[in-house]
Design a protein around this motif. Structure first.
Motif, PDB file in Angstrom:
ATOM      1  N   UNK A 318      -8.597  -1.545  -3.624  1.00 17.15           N
ATOM      2  CA  UNK A 318      -7.166  -1.537  -3.831  1.00 17.15           C
ATOM      3  C   UNK A 318      -6.213  -0.241  -3.558  1.00 17.15           C
ATOM      4  N   UNK A 319      -7.042   0.698  -3.594  1.00 21.83           N
ATOM      5  CA  UNK A 319      -6.479   2.152  -3.228  1.00 21.83           C
ATOM      6  C   UNK A 319      -6.176   2.229  -1.712  1.00 21.83           C
ATOM      7  N   UNK A 320      -7.050   1.496  -0.850  1.00 25.20           N
ATOM      8  CA  UNK A 320      -6.915   1.477   0.529  1.00 25.20           C
ATOM      9  C   UNK A 320      -5.790   0.546   0.819  1.00 25.20           C
ATOM     10  N   UNK A 321      -5.556  -0.526   0.113  1.00 24.17           N
ATOM     11  CA  UNK A 321      -4.652  -1.422   0.280  1.00 24.17           C
ATOM     12  C   UNK A 321      -3.249  -0.619  -0.024  1.00 24.17           C
ATOM     13  N   UNK A 322      -3.080  -0.183  -1.107  1.00 25.98           N
ATOM     14  CA  UNK A 322      -1.994   0.728  -1.234  1.00 25.98           C
ATOM     15  C   UNK A 322      -1.574   1.721  -0.003  1.00 25.98           C
ATOM     16  N   UNK A 323      -2.540   2.373   0.575  1.00 27.33           N
ATOM     17  CA  UNK A 323      -2.246   3.247   1.470  1.00 27.33           C
ATOM     18  C   UNK A 323      -1.905   2.504   2.751  1.00 27.33           C
ATOM     19  N   UNK A 324      -2.365   1.347   2.939  1.00 29.22           N
ATOM     20  CA  UNK A 324      -1.960   0.606   4.028  1.00 29.22           C
ATOM     21  C   UNK A 324      -0.740   0.116   4.042  1.00 29.22           C
ATOM     22  N   UNK A 325      -0.131  -0.225   2.773  1.00 31.58           N
ATOM     23  CA  UNK A 325       1.051  -0.810   2.349  1.00 31.58           C
ATOM     24  C   UNK A 325       2.199   0.437   2.492  1.00 31.58           C
ATOM     25  N   UNK A 326       1.844   1.605   2.159  1.00 33.57           N
ATOM     26  CA  UNK A 326       2.712   2.670   2.248  1.00 33.57           C
ATOM     27  C   UNK A 326       3.022   3.074   3.836  1.00 33.57           C
ATOM     28  N   UNK A 327       2.047   2.928   4.863  1.00 39.58           N
ATOM     29  CA  UNK A 327       2.214   2.929   6.231  1.00 39.58           C
ATOM     30  C   UNK A 327       3.310   1.892   6.875  1.00 39.58           C
ATOM     31  N   UNK A 328       3.377   1.116   6.131  1.00 35.37           N
ATOM     32  CA  UNK A 328       4.490   0.106   6.787  1.00 35.37           C
ATOM     33  C   UNK A 328       5.380  -0.197   5.755  1.00 35.37           C
ATOM     34  N   UNK A 329       5.715   0.823   4.946  1.00 38.75           N
ATOM     35  CA  UNK A 329       6.878   0.951   4.015  1.00 38.75           C
ATOM     36  C   UNK A 329       8.186   0.514   4.515  1.00 38.75           C
ATOM     37  N   UNK A 330       8.533   0.605   5.712  1.00 36.49           N
ATOM     38  CA  UNK A 330       9.734   0.130   6.266  1.00 36.49           C
ATOM     39  C   UNK A 330       9.752  -1.525   6.572  1.00 36.49           C
ATOM     40  N   UNK A 331       8.877  -2.129   6.578  1.00 35.31           N
ATOM     41  CA  UNK A 331       8.725  -3.497   6.813  1.00 35.31           C
ATOM     42  C   UNK A 331       9.853  -4.184   5.965  1.00 35.31           C
TER      43      UNK A 331
END
Length: 474
Positions: A318-331
């Motif tokens: 879940x931590x990795x998923x949060x990081x991946x989501x933050x990388x795409x935060x402008x979607x």
């Protein structure tokens, strides 16, 4: 003085734990003793729970307490709401252990409304409409298996059933029973007139008991198997009821979110709001500790993230998923987390993509984009719900307390602070288990009041504060 240990069986929709709690140097301590998987499986075309297997896991957990030399003096079980088991005159289960995500309730709302309108149902019970509520599940049984109701002698909600397996005692615990939409918001007991009108047999409903009630000792055969005797003390058996008891605050200037598979967002009140406006906004008045009301809205919660994670074979934490989501935060795309299409889809990933297509938005192309759509949509839903709560209660709140596993989702906490423009106080992460143990400790006299218990929870477990400007403090 000898340390007293308390065991909480904390059962969620995807996993369960046996946890131990005790007091040490004036602070509550917590230890996980046993963890096991839970979830619905297909059986005879129905989505069902595996209660027989899960009870063996409970026994295993209680055995492990003895093995590590921490024998509890009492135990209590908490689970999700609305689901139940019917027993015949020989106390044998009737039919499958059908779960709330099964499709048997489709159309059952219309069957209920032929007898009583939604407005009247809400004014009597104060419980929001959710198609999986017990009132609709029982109508499904009545329509498809009328013989089940004819044979039934007892209805036990899921945690009541596990308490029955432990003790042989049959009761319906208050906080759990309220989720079924059959308890009067005025009397805190079953609405017998409503039950009669719906054609449900009165005899199956058991005495309503409050958190802190002792059911006595476990059955002799249970004591023999686990290697010791212990008392069963009923906690707030609805997991949100336990989680709210663990909110580490004693003022009234906050909104809480019990964050897990579901997100339950609301405030604590002394009286129910059964008004038409409250009904239209789909808020619910579930029972809480000491006849308090949990005035809240059910939000789909982390179920969506759990589902898409499972669809890639749980390869990301879940931590990795949060990081991946933050990388795409402008979607930019968003979904309505409370749309029924997300309740039990065959494939959550495709459902999110289809929603974006149907609404003319960009379709997420990778896992990070998918995750950011879900997380940002959830934060936006929290902000909308906070505004509705303030409108309905006629006041504003300065902060939001998040308890439960979702309080550890750092990215979501920051999104929520920004979306709601409120401080987010995150923790404790084990809110439900702590609340379960707290009810047992209140019964035994470890705490003199709820207020004292909540002060201790704050001191024992601490919180992390997220500010709307992006700063964070412990």
């Amino acid at each position: 003085m000898e340390t007293k240990y308390y065991a909480a069986v904390d059962m969620g929709a995807s996993s369960g734990r046996v946890m131990l709690g005790w007091m040490e140097n004036g602070k509550m301590q917590l230890q996980e003793v046993h963890r096991f998987q839970n979830g619905m499986v297909k059986k005879d075309g129905e989505l069902c729970w595996e209660h027989d297997r899960i009870f063996r896991e409970v026994i295993t957990g209680l055995k492990k307490c003895r093995e590590i030399g921490k024998i509890p003096c009492s135990v209590g079980v908490d689970t999700w709401g609305v689901d139940f088991v019917l027993l015949d005159k020989e106390d044998k289960p009737i039919g499958n252990y059908v779960g709330y995500r099964d499709h048997r309730t489709e159309g059952m709302d219309e069957e209920v409304y032929k007898i009583i309108s939604l407005d009247e149902l809400y004014s009597r019970t104060g419980i929001q409409k959710a198609i999986f509520n017990t009132v609709y599940q029982l109508m499904a049984v009545k329509k498809t298996h009328p013989d089940y109701l004819e044979k039934a002698e007892t209805l036990l909600y899921t945690p009541d059933y596990f308490h029955f397996l432990l003790t042989g005692q049959k009761v319906n615990e208050y906080t759990e029973a309220t989720t079924g939409q059959l308890i009067s918001a005025k009397t805190n007991d079953y609405d017998w007139e409503l039950i009669d009108r719906l054609g449900y047999p009165r005899k199956i409903f058991q005495k309503v008991v409050m958190p802190g009630t002792s059911l006595g000792s476990v059955r002799p055969e249970v004591a023999e198997e686990i290697g010791y005797d212990l008392e069963v003390v009923v906690p707030c058996t609805h997991d949100t009821g336990s989680a709210v008891l663990a909110v580490p605050a004693n003022d009234d200037d906050f909104i809480y979110i019990s964050s897990g598979t579901w997100s339950l967002m609301g405030v604590e009140r002394k009286q129910a709001d059964t008004s038409r406006k409250s009904c239209e906004m789909n808020f619910t008045n579930e029972g809480g500790y000491d006849h308090r009301f949990r005035y809240l809205k059910n939000i789909m919660g982390l179920w969506m993230i759990q589902s898409v994670r499972h669809e890639v074979n749980d390869q990301y934490s879940f931590s990795e998923i949060c990081d991946m989501a933050e990388e795409e935060k402008d979607f930019p795309s968003r979904v309505d987390c409370n749309d029924d299409c997300f309740l039990s889809p065959d494939n959550m990933t495709e459902e999110v993509k289809d929603y974006c297509r149907r609404t003319g938005q960009r379709v997420p192309e990778n896992f990070g984009q998918l995750a950011t759509v879900i997380y940002t949509s959830l934060a936006d839903c929290y902000a909308k719900t906070a505004g509705e709560l303030e409108e309905l209660t006629g006041r504003t709140y300065s902060r939001i307390h998040i308890v439960g596993g979702g309080s550890n989702a750092d990215y979501l906490n920051r999104l929520t602070a920004r979306a709601t423009k409120k401080e987010i106080h995150a923790g404790p992460g084990e809110g439900t288990a702590i609340g379960n143990i707290t009810a047992q400790m209140l019964k035994s006299g470890e705490f003199k009041s709820v207020e004292e218990a909540r002060d201790n929870i704050h001191a024992s477990f601490g919180i992390k504060v997220y500010n709307p400007d992006g700063s964070v403090r412990q």
